[in-house]
Structures are given as structure tokens and as C-alpha cells.
Design a protein around this motif. Sequence first.
Motif, PDB file in Angstrom:
ATOM      1  N   TYR A 143       0.965  -1.288  -0.056  1.00 16.64           N
ATOM      2  CA  TYR A 143      -0.050  -0.099   0.021  1.00 16.64           C
ATOM      3  C   TYR A 143       0.772   1.266   0.172  1.00 16.64           C
ATOM      4  CZ  TYR A 143      -3.886  -3.104   0.926  1.00 16.64           C
ATOM      5  OH  TYR A 143      -4.663  -4.113   0.861  1.00 16.64           O
ATOM      6  N   ILE A 144       2.178   1.181   0.393  1.00 17.45           N
ATOM      7  CA  ILE A 144       2.678   2.606   0.512  1.00 17.45           C
ATOM      8  C   ILE A 144       4.136   2.448  -0.238  1.00 17.45           C
ATOM      9  CG2 ILE A 144       4.226   3.867   2.149  1.00 17.45           C
ATOM     10  CD1 ILE A 144       2.338   3.096   4.443  1.00 17.45           C
ATOM     11  N   VAL A 145       4.839   1.371  -0.385  1.00 17.69           N
ATOM     12  CA  VAL A 145       6.055   1.371  -0.859  1.00 17.69           C
ATOM     13  C   VAL A 145       6.005   1.232  -2.571  1.00 17.69           C
ATOM     14  CG1 VAL A 145       8.343   0.335  -1.069  1.00 17.69           C
ATOM     15  CG2 VAL A 145       7.329   0.485   1.010  1.00 17.69           C
TER      16      VAL A 145
ATOM     17  N   THR B 286      15.396   4.394  -0.636  1.00 20.70           N
ATOM     18  CA  THR B 286      14.982   5.580  -0.272  1.00 20.70           C
ATOM     19  C   THR B 286      13.236   5.816  -0.488  1.00 20.70           C
ATOM     20  OG1 THR B 286      15.293   6.646  -2.272  1.00 20.70           O
ATOM     21  CG2 THR B 286      17.038   6.959  -0.354  1.00 20.70           C
ATOM     22  N   ILE B 287      12.826   4.575  -0.999  1.00 21.12           N
ATOM     23  CA  ILE B 287      11.232   4.655  -1.461  1.00 21.12           C
ATOM     24  C   ILE B 287      10.469   4.368  -0.216  1.00 21.12           C
ATOM     25  CG2 ILE B 287      11.724   4.273  -3.738  1.00 21.12           C
ATOM     26  CD1 ILE B 287      10.796   1.348  -3.306  1.00 21.12           C
ATOM     27  N   PHE B 288      11.194   3.663   1.005  1.00 20.04           N
ATOM     28  CA  PHE B 288      10.434   3.201   2.056  1.00 20.04           C
ATOM     29  C   PHE B 288      10.268   4.653   3.066  1.00 20.04           C
ATOM     30  CE2 PHE B 288      12.273  -0.599   0.852  1.00 20.04           C
ATOM     31  CZ  PHE B 288      11.261  -1.383   1.303  1.00 20.04           C
ATOM     32  N   PRO B 289       9.154   4.941   3.615  1.00 14.63           N
ATOM     33  CA  PRO B 289       8.617   5.996   4.270  1.00 14.63           C
ATOM     34  C   PRO B 289       9.774   6.395   5.504  1.00 14.63           C
ATOM     35  CG  PRO B 289       7.017   4.421   4.677  1.00 14.63           C
ATOM     36  CD  PRO B 289       8.104   3.927   3.557  1.00 14.63           C
ATOM     37  N   GLU B 290      10.235   5.322   6.050  1.00 18.97           N
ATOM     38  CA  GLU B 290      10.949   5.432   7.342  1.00 18.97           C
ATOM     39  C   GLU B 290      12.562   6.077   6.839  1.00 18.97           C
ATOM     40  OE1 GLU B 290       8.162   1.994   7.528  1.00 18.97           O
ATOM     41  OE2 GLU B 290       9.844   2.302   6.103  1.00 18.97           O
ATOM     42  N   ILE B 291      12.919   6.084   5.701  1.00 20.08           N
ATOM     43  CA  ILE B 291      13.955   6.479   5.316  1.00 20.08           C
ATOM     44  C   ILE B 291      13.881   8.050   5.060  1.00 20.08           C
ATOM     45  CG2 ILE B 291      16.136   6.586   3.803  1.00 20.08           C
ATOM     46  CD1 ILE B 291      15.501   4.002   5.670  1.00 20.08           C
ATOM     47  N   ASN B 292      14.846   8.882   5.790  1.00 20.83           N
ATOM     48  CA  ASN B 292      14.921  10.376   5.462  1.00 20.83           C
ATOM     49  C   ASN B 292      16.343  10.251   4.400  1.00 20.83           C
ATOM     50  OD1 ASN B 292      15.238  12.931   5.506  1.00 20.83           O
ATOM     51  ND2 ASN B 292      15.714  13.214   7.672  1.00 20.83           N
ATOM     52  N   TYR B 293      15.873  10.926   3.459  1.00 21.31           N
ATOM     53  CA  TYR B 293      17.048  11.008   2.209  1.00 21.31           C
ATOM     54  C   TYR B 293      18.081  11.974   2.377  1.00 21.31           C
ATOM     55  CZ  TYR B 293      18.576  11.380  -2.614  1.00 21.31           C
ATOM     56  OH  TYR B 293      19.487  11.312  -3.466  1.00 21.31           O
ATOM     57  N   GLU B 294      17.766  13.138   3.254  1.00 19.90           N
ATOM     58  CA  GLU B 294      18.886  14.041   3.631  1.00 19.90           C
ATOM     59  C   GLU B 294      19.934  13.363   4.522  1.00 19.90           C
ATOM     60  OE1 GLU B 294      15.463  15.050   3.862  1.00 19.90           O
ATOM     61  OE2 GLU B 294      15.711  15.973   1.828  1.00 19.90           O
ATOM     62  N   ARG B 295      19.529  12.351   5.418  1.00 20.19           N
ATOM     63  CA  ARG B 295      20.381  11.863   6.486  1.00 20.19           C
ATOM     64  C   ARG B 295      21.038  10.534   5.707  1.00 20.19           C
ATOM     65  NH1 ARG B 295      17.499  11.302  11.760  1.00 20.19           N
ATOM     66  NH2 ARG B 295      19.564  10.961  12.398  1.00 20.19           N
TER      67      ARG B 295
END
Length: 180
Positions: free
Chosen positions: A104-106, A135-144
Motif C-alpha cells: 500500500y505504501i512502498v 529511499t522509497i521506504f517512508p522510514e528513510i530520511n533521504y537527507e540523512r
Amino acid sequence: MKIFNLYKNIIIPKLMENLKYKNIMQVPRILKIVINVGINYVFLNKKKINDILLNLKLISGQKPIITCARKSIANFKIRQGFPVGCKVTLRKNNMWFFLEKLIYIVIPRIRDFQGFSKNSFDKNGNFNIGIKEHTIFPEINYERTSIVHGLNISIITSTNSIKESLMLFNLLLFPIKKTV
């Protein structure tokens, strides 16, 4: 766990009817999900390996383990005992939570996605998904994130038939391409 209730209340009776099973234990089910990330130890330092482990922990909600090389391979510059990957095996509730998040999300966040190929099934009816960017997973912060890596998701089923496994994944609303 909306997807587990869907499986239990709707999918199991449909599969029993379509496949003419008399016992509920014959119905194909998902046994486990294995998430695997390959590590190129020669080019990565300890901090980046720890970042990959943290990303995998955030994605799966479970602590990953490091897999090591069983034997030395000179052409790949690998020695016995070198870390070559990390993996997480999800079962029961964690598996269903991850599967729901994946469907549903990824998957809708994958760029230019047309659906999974039927070639993603192996001869035992297991389903393998390769994801190019974590990075398509919502838990991952792309900037970090210090390193962008791919991962492989293997969904292991109890059936040995590709046809039964395909029916299961279609009923679970997996986006699988229809061949013309």
C-alpha cells in the motif's frame, strides 16, 4: 493488519474453492519474508556498513544480521569471513505488517512502475522483488542517508506451484503484469 484479515477471511475461502481443496492446511500461505542487502566490503568503510544496517532495521522493524563469506574468492577480492551482506527474516506479525506497508505504501512510490513480471516467481512459487533504491521506504530520511543502496525482498510461500502462488499474490492485490 488489514491484509492479514483479508487473507484469513476472503482469500483462504476463494483459494479453497478455486483449487478444490478440502482442508484449510492445503491452502498456499506466506511463510516468511527475507530482506537482503549486498555489501561490497572492499569499497565500504565500517560507518557505511553501520548505516546500511540501520536502514535495514528501520525498513523492517527488526535487527538485521551480517552474512559473511563462506570461502575466499580471489577474483572478487573476498576472503573467508568478510561481510558480504546483511539480511532480516520476518515472520508472523512483522511479516504481515511489512507486507501491508510494501503493497500500500512502498510499491506505489516506485518511479515508472508498470507491475512485477511473472518471471519474478522461481520454480518453487516464491516471489522475488529487487528494489534499486531503499529511499522509497517512508522510514528513510533521504537527507540523512550517506549511501543509497538496493535490496532484495524474497517472499517465501508454502506452495511448490507457480500457478497457485500467482493466484495467492493476485488475490493479495500485488501488481503483477498480465501477459497478452
